[in-house]
Design a protein around this motif. Structure first.
Motif, PDB file in Angstrom:
ATOM      1  N   LEU A 155      76.739  -6.787  20.705  1.00 45.85           N
ATOM      2  CA  LEU A 155      77.546  -7.370  21.764  1.00 45.85           C
ATOM      3  C   LEU A 155      77.397  -6.536  23.032  1.00 45.85           C
ATOM      4  N   ILE A 156      77.943  -7.043  24.123  1.00 47.66           N
ATOM      5  CA  ILE A 156      77.943  -6.349  25.409  1.00 47.66           C
ATOM      6  C   ILE A 156      79.390  -6.177  25.849  1.00 47.66           C
ATOM      7  N   ILE A 157      79.699  -4.999  26.348  1.00 51.76           N
ATOM      8  CA  ILE A 157      81.056  -4.762  26.837  1.00 51.76           C
ATOM      9  C   ILE A 157      81.031  -4.430  28.324  1.00 51.76           C
ATOM     10  N   SER A 158      82.106  -4.785  28.993  1.00 53.37           N
ATOM     11  CA  SER A 158      82.283  -4.495  30.412  1.00 53.37           C
ATOM     12  C   SER A 158      83.247  -3.328  30.534  1.00 53.37           C
ATOM     13  N   LEU A 159      82.806  -2.230  31.125  1.00 50.50           N
ATOM     14  CA  LEU A 159      83.609  -1.010  31.209  1.00 50.50           C
ATOM     15  C   LEU A 159      84.592  -1.132  32.378  1.00 50.50           C
ATOM     16  N   ASP A 160      85.574  -1.983  32.165  1.00 51.62           N
ATOM     17  CA  ASP A 160      86.536  -2.341  33.220  1.00 51.62           C
ATOM     18  C   ASP A 160      87.665  -1.321  33.264  1.00 51.62           C
ATOM     19  N   MET A 161      87.355  -0.134  33.747  1.00 55.51           N
ATOM     20  CA  MET A 161      88.318   0.948  33.869  1.00 55.51           C
ATOM     21  C   MET A 161      87.789   1.915  34.921  1.00 55.51           C
TER      22      MET A 161
END
Length: 355
Positions: free
Chosen positions: A244-250
């Motif tokens: 999967l791909i994650i978005s490092l929204d931090m």
């Protein structure tokens, strides 16, 4: 002096290229070998890439200045402190003696590793090196593995037998060996990120062999994205397929993945995983094939990901709850070649939907 506006002779072009290559090699070699460097620009972002510590690195940051020489210096300084394969490093000196000098980097990593060791109940232990070496996964090998040998080695393993002072590390037994490989590569990513931030960079991603330190947004003005690989049984690491791909929204943090499915030994027809239980001396294999951790720093993400490999999936949530700002995804083994994944609510929120 006259200046020619025509094309340069071919021999002069070749000579100029040769000189440029020699300059890159001379500048890059700083006590450690650094290969295949390059810099690219994407708007106001720069991208440096190459190889270091037998792995790749990719560094993106929101400045057009070329910080390659300074980052090479960060790598060199890190290696002189924490690289057990560097015979001149501080940690190598400590491993050869009962005590030795420790700089701020070594003491910082020691404090973090000790905190993880205490929280894990001792299943994570950076003094486990003699046992790791005995199984052939460390920086030296042992030819014979037996219960008697392992019991003997366990007599000088234990993080609580190492004491830190203001400027040194002291071992109770000179035969003890300390190896920060399970946490230090993540720390090196943090160091590069800290350097970039000190130069004014507000947005960067430092990827050192999968240990990622990040801050701010990518060149498109969106959160940085990174893929998590499927647990493919391939010791070469050449087969890569994304789970999967994650978005490092931090605002900032670190990400690291640890797994047993690629690094193993075949001994008399039996597969032994590279994670060693310091409490027993034997390799440990739980239902966890890999652990991906997001933490406030890449150093903590790296160490916690390794520590998770010594725990069952039922034990991990309570273990990680002892650390603030940590999210996780675990890939668990099933029957045959099947597997499934579980993740914390915060990690689940970061997953990019499949198109």
């Amino acid at each position: 002096m006259a200046f020619s506006t025509g094309k340069r002779p071919k021999w002069l072009v070749s000579l100029s290229r040769l000189i440029a290559v020699l300059l890159v090699v001379c500048c890059a070699y700083w006590g450690i070998k650094i290969y295949r460097q390059s810099q690219q620009h994407h708007g106001q972002f720069s991208h440096l890439s190459g190889e270091i510590f037998h792995t790749y690195y990719s560094i993106k940051y929101d400045r057009t200045a070329n910080y390659q020489a300074a980052i090479d210096s960060v790598f060199s300084t890190f290696s002189h402190s924490l690289n057990p394969f560097d015979s001149t490093s501080l940690i190598a000196y400590i491993n050869r003696h009962e005590a030795g000098p420790a700089d701020s980097m070594l003491l910082r990593v020691w404090a973090a590793s000790r905190r993880i060791a205490e929280a894990s109940g001792g299943s994570y232990d950076v003094t486990c090196s003699p046992l790791i070496n005995a199984w052939g996964f460390g920086f030296s090998d042992s030819d014979t593995i037996s219960a008697k040998v392992l019991d003997s080695l366990r007599s000088f393993v234990g993080y609580n037998r190492v004491r830190a002072t203001r400027d040194s590390l002291i071992k109770e037994d000179p035969r003890m060996k300390i190896d920060f490989s399970s946490i230090s590569k993540g720390y090196c990513s943090d160091l590069v990120g800290e350097y970039l931030h000190a130069q004014g960079a507000e947005h960067y991603m430092v990827d050192l062999g999968g240990e990622v330190a990040f801050r701010g947004l990518n060149p498109q003005g969106k959160p940085w994205r990174i893929g998590v690989s499927k647990p493919i049984d391939d010791p070469t690491g050449l087969m890569q397929e994304l789970e999967l791909i994650i978005s490092l929204d931090m605002p900032q943090g670190g990400l690291a993945t640890s797994g047993n499915y690629r690094n193993y030994k075949m001994i008399e027809g039996k597969k032994y995983a590279h994670t060693i239980n310091p409490l027993t001396g034997y390799p440990i294999q739980t239902d966890v094939l890999s652990a991906t951790i997001i933490a406030p720093s890449c150093m903590m993400a790296d160490g916690l990901a390794t520590a998770c490999m010594t725990k069952t999936s039922q034990e991990i949530p309570a273990f990680l709850a002892q650390f603030e700002g940590v999210e996780y995804m675990l890939i668990l083994g099933g029957e045959g070649q099947s597997y499934r994944s579980i993740m914390s609510p915060g990690f689940s929120r970061l997953v990019v939907p499949k198109e």
